[in-house]
Design an enzyme around this catalytic site. Structure first.
Site, mmCIF file in Angstrom:
data_model
loop_
_atom_site.group_PDB
_atom_site.id
_atom_site.type_symbol
_atom_site.label_atom_id
_atom_site.label_comp_id
_atom_site.label_asym_id
_atom_site.label_seq_id
_atom_site.Cartn_x
_atom_site.Cartn_y
_atom_site.Cartn_z
ATOM 1 N N CYS A 1 18.906 38.832 91.299
ATOM 2 C CA CYS A 1 18.623 39.519 90.246
ATOM 3 C C CYS A 1 17.410 38.750 89.945
ATOM 4 O O CYS A 1 17.346 37.618 90.023
ATOM 5 C CB CYS A 1 19.437 40.208 89.427
ATOM 6 S SG CYS A 1 18.306 41.771 88.266
ATOM 7 N N ASP B 1 28.171 43.013 81.944
ATOM 8 C CA ASP B 1 27.473 41.683 81.351
ATOM 9 C C ASP B 1 28.283 40.725 80.291
ATOM 10 O O ASP B 1 28.435 41.519 79.631
ATOM 11 C CB ASP B 1 25.731 41.990 81.822
ATOM 12 C CG ASP B 1 25.074 40.591 81.155
ATOM 13 O OD1 ASP B 1 25.506 39.964 81.346
ATOM 14 O OD2 ASP B 1 23.109 41.062 81.480
HETATM 15 O O1 LIG Z 1 17.125 38.870 83.686
HETATM 16 C C1 LIG Z 1 16.527 39.328 83.168
HETATM 17 O O2 LIG Z 1 15.681 39.030 82.508
HETATM 18 C C2 LIG Z 1 16.688 40.804 82.315
HETATM 19 C C3 LIG Z 1 16.482 41.441 81.252
HETATM 20 C C4 LIG Z 1 17.122 42.438 80.483
HETATM 21 C C5 LIG Z 1 18.192 42.490 81.049
HETATM 22 C C6 LIG Z 1 18.939 42.539 81.769
HETATM 23 C C7 LIG Z 1 18.430 41.323 82.845
HETATM 24 N N1 LIG Z 1 18.707 40.409 83.555
HETATM 25 C C8 LIG Z 1 20.443 40.925 84.088
HETATM 26 O O3 LIG Z 1 20.888 40.200 83.376
HETATM 27 C C9 LIG Z 1 22.317 39.746 84.407
HETATM 28 C C10 LIG Z 1 22.862 38.402 84.193
HETATM 29 O O4 LIG Z 1 21.718 37.050 83.932
HETATM 30 P P1 LIG Z 1 22.262 35.874 83.956
HETATM 31 O O5 LIG Z 1 22.171 35.446 85.415
HETATM 32 O O6 LIG Z 1 22.816 35.783 82.619
HETATM 33 O O7 LIG Z 1 21.046 35.610 84.247
HETATM 34 C C11 LIG Z 1 21.391 39.569 85.708
HETATM 35 O O8 LIG Z 1 21.925 39.536 86.638
HETATM 36 C C12 LIG Z 1 20.560 40.997 85.267
HETATM 37 O O9 LIG Z 1 21.318 41.345 86.877
#
Ligand SMILES: O=C(O)c1ccccc1N[C@@H]1O[C@H](COP(=O)(O)O)[C@@H](O)[C@H]1O
Length: 209
Positions: A9, A128
């Site tokens: 992502c 999440d």
């Molecule tokens: O990635 C972002 O900036 C974001 C912003 C707002 C909502 C969701 C977002 N990302 C999602 O969050 C998960 C976890 O991120 P991380 O791997 O802990 O950095 C990611 O997989 C996105 O689906």
């Protein structure tokens, strides 16, 4: 159990999308949330989606966006799947008549069985980490043993994953898929091709019960 699916992502560059596809990722995520450091414009997203090989799913991530904003994005970018990462209701998620997944933040009191009933029209639920005031992309993990094994919807585990912990996360939660953003970056919004490859390899090699 089938292969655990992988989504990378927060892609902002064509080269990172291609690195994800070459590494064997099943999906890439495009963040349409202006407050994220990984936000993309419709024009940027369109270019990235156009570069994808077949069989790699493009996922558009929204956080409490207005219907107008979402419709405009859908008109401009051929997205395969929508990801609602805010407080969107089941009706709000369904109104675009597109396949969608609903992201949930793992508050202590969350009743995932009830949520799965409410969002029965979703293709899956993305779990999440809950961090107050931040919708996602926090880089923090939750307790993977909290992931239920008896829900009717496919579950995708996200939050603080990286190549070093994803096998443990999979063993603990036995998800349909995993989703990573910060754990494969060299800077916010800039992915690291070697880390993406290491992440996908770790998922593919992870022992599955
Ligand atoms: O990635 C972002 O900036 C974001 C912003 C707002 C909502 C969701 C977002 N990302 C999602 O969050 C998960 C976890 O991120 P991380 O791997 O802990 O950095 C990611 O997989 C996105 O689906």
């Amino acid at each position: 159990m089938a292969n655990v699916r992988v989504k990378i992502c927060g892609i902002t560059r064509v080269e990172d999308a291609l690195a994800a596809a070459s590494a064997g990722a099943d999906a890439i995520g495009l963040v349409f949330y202006a407050r994220s450091p990984r936000a993309v414009s419709a024009a940027q997203a369109r270019q990235i989606v156009a570069a994808l090989p077949p069989f790699v799913t493009s996922v558009g991530l929204f956080v409490d966006a207005s219907p107008c904003e979402i419709e405009e994005t859908l008109d401009a970018v051929p997205l395969d799947l929508l990801q609602f990462h805010g407080d969107e209701s089941p009706a709000q998620c369904a109104r675009y008549r597109r396949p969608y997944i609903k992201a949930l933040r793992m508050r202590e009191e969350i009743d995932l069985a009830a949520v799965a009933r409410d969002y029965a029209g979703a293709r899956g639920l993305l779990l999440d980490t809950y961090v107050a005031g931040v919708p996602g992309g926090t880089g923090q993990a939750f307790d993977w043993t909290r992931v239920p094994q008896d829900l009717s919807l496919p579950l995708i585990v996200a939050g603080g994953l990286d190549a070093d912990n994803v096998a443990t996360a999979i063993a603990a939660s036995r998800p349909f898929g995993v989703d990573v953003s910060g754990g494969v970056e060299q800077a916010k919004g800039i992915k690291d091709a070697a880390e993406i490859a290491r992440f996908v390899a770790a998922v593919r090699g992870a022992p599955i019960a």
